[in-house]
Scaffold this motif. Structure first.
Motif, PDB file in Angstrom:
ATOM      1  N   GLY A  32      16.711  55.749  10.534  1.00 36.32           N
ATOM      2  CA  GLY A  32      16.170  56.330  11.553  1.00 36.32           C
ATOM      3  C   GLY A  32      15.207  57.223  11.385  1.00 36.32           C
ATOM      4  N   VAL A  36      10.727  56.744  11.975  1.00 32.89           N
ATOM      5  CA  VAL A  36      10.208  57.889  12.551  1.00 32.89           C
ATOM      6  C   VAL A  36       9.091  57.982  11.732  1.00 32.89           C
ATOM      7  CG1 VAL A  36       9.869  60.115  13.451  1.00 32.89           C
ATOM      8  CG2 VAL A  36      11.931  59.009  13.744  1.00 32.89           C
ATOM      9  N   THR A  39       6.450  55.133  12.217  1.00 33.88           N
ATOM     10  CA  THR A  39       5.651  55.093  13.406  1.00 33.88           C
ATOM     11  C   THR A  39       4.273  55.777  13.362  1.00 33.88           C
ATOM     12  OG1 THR A  39       6.456  57.361  14.297  1.00 33.88           O
ATOM     13  CG2 THR A  39       7.615  55.378  14.756  1.00 33.88           C
TER      14      THR A  39
ATOM     15  N   THR B  82      10.103  53.533  21.932  1.00 38.06           N
ATOM     16  CA  THR B  82      10.623  53.822  20.638  1.00 38.06           C
ATOM     17  C   THR B  82      10.499  55.403  20.498  1.00 38.06           C
ATOM     18  OG1 THR B  82       9.854  51.800  19.656  1.00 38.06           O
ATOM     19  CG2 THR B  82       9.628  53.807  18.114  1.00 38.06           C
ATOM     20  N   PHE B  83       9.404  56.115  20.771  1.00 40.22           N
ATOM     21  CA  PHE B  83       9.140  57.576  20.762  1.00 40.22           C
ATOM     22  C   PHE B  83      10.169  58.212  21.414  1.00 40.22           C
ATOM     23  CE2 PHE B  83       5.060  56.298  19.101  1.00 40.22           C
ATOM     24  CZ  PHE B  83       4.942  56.759  17.825  1.00 40.22           C
ATOM     25  N   HIS B  85      13.136  57.185  21.904  1.00 44.77           N
ATOM     26  CA  HIS B  85      14.229  57.213  21.237  1.00 44.77           C
ATOM     27  C   HIS B  85      14.386  57.961  19.928  1.00 44.77           C
ATOM     28  CE1 HIS B  85      17.967  54.838  19.966  1.00 44.77           C
ATOM     29  NE2 HIS B  85      17.616  54.718  18.765  1.00 44.77           N
ATOM     30  N   ALA B  86      13.136  58.191  19.411  1.00 43.56           N
ATOM     31  CA  ALA B  86      12.795  58.573  18.170  1.00 43.56           C
ATOM     32  C   ALA B  86      12.931  60.289  18.254  1.00 43.56           C
ATOM     33  CB  ALA B  86      11.372  58.628  17.621  1.00 43.56           C
TER      34      ALA B  86
END
Lengths: 129, 133
Positions: A32, A36, A39, B82-83, B85-86
């Motif tokens: 996880g 990140v 991203t 996604t962000f 959740h991140a």
């Protein structure tokens, strides 16, 4: 208790016997956090595409470099792992497969599927590249 | 059922509120589940979309998002969810491992600001390409 209240404290990690399910649990966290970081590359890729051909070519060149491919391979596996284990968590949340036998079975499925899907994605990816 | 006693660490008010020690009840948990469910199809679509555009040059890549509003929308959703959740996941990781209060708070603030800034950058980039600037 050392925490100054009557709440029970979790025992130290060393007293637990190693089990695969706990390896999968911490791997879910690690992947996880890793995703990140991934991203950042996704953002660079999209912003570069919006900025223009030169910026996009630079991003694509990095992604296609040895370092870029290695990172992308790692992120592919991390993504499939986090996706698979995330679904495993959702199954638990729905109240299923909470017993030891199924928790372990799920662990094998997630580990196997994440590796299988990573290899599949790369075979397809390299074929169409 | 719950009576206030020496063993019970909750005040009567906190019991009435029913939000637990995190003060937010199940909100964080629910957001992580909601985004996780959304990310299952979005992630699968994203992987296929990326594979389909490997090695694409700028013209091909921008033509994809200009020609397919659905792809642009899905990409915006993928980035946004996604962000979200991140930042939720990173918050839990920081809460679990950082025990100095100001560092914990600073870490959570930094991660949340960064996640939403990156989300805004991704979404703006997709919109800019899609609207053909």
């Amino acid at each position: 208790m050392a925490n100054g209240s009557s709440r029970p404290l979790s025992p130290h990690l060393q007293v637990y016997r190693f089990q695969w399910t706990m390896a999968l649990s911490i791997t879910h966290r690690i992947t996880g956090v890793g995703l990140v970081l991934g991203t950042l590359l996704l953002t660079w890729w999209l912003v570069a595409a919006a900025a223009g051909p030169e910026a996009f070519a630079k991003a694509q060149k990095f992604i296609g470099s040895g370092m870029g491919l290695l990172l992308l391979f790692g992120w592919t596996w991390a993504l499939f792992y986090h996706l698979g284990n995330g679904i495993r968590h959702l199954v638990w949340d729905a109240g299923y497969a909470l017993d030891l036998k199924n928790a372990e079975l799920g662990a094998y499925i997630v580990a196997g599927a994440s590796l299988g899907l990573t290899i599949l994605a790369w075979i397809v990816g390299l074929a169409v590249w | 059922m719950t009576t206030h006693s020496a063993k019970n660490l909750r005040s009567p008010l906190s019991e009435a509120r029913g939000l637990g020690s995190s003060k937010y009840g199940t909100e964080h948990w629910w957001h992580q589940r909601l985004t996780a469910i959304a990310l299952v199809p979005l992630t699968i679509w994203f992987v296929i979309a990326v594979i389909s555009h490997l090695g694409a040059d700028h013209a091909q890549f921008t033509a994809w998002l200009k020609g397919s509003p659905l792809s642009a929308i899905l990409l915006i959703l993928t980035a946004g969810v996604t962000f979200h959740h991140a930042q939720g996941g990173m918050q839990v990781v920081i809460e679990d491992y950082v025990h100095v209060e100001w560092q914990k708070l600073a870490g959570i603030i930094a991660v949340k600001f960064l996640c939403y800034a990156l989300a805004a950058a991704c979404i703006f980039a997709v919109l800019k390409i899609s609207f053909g600037a």
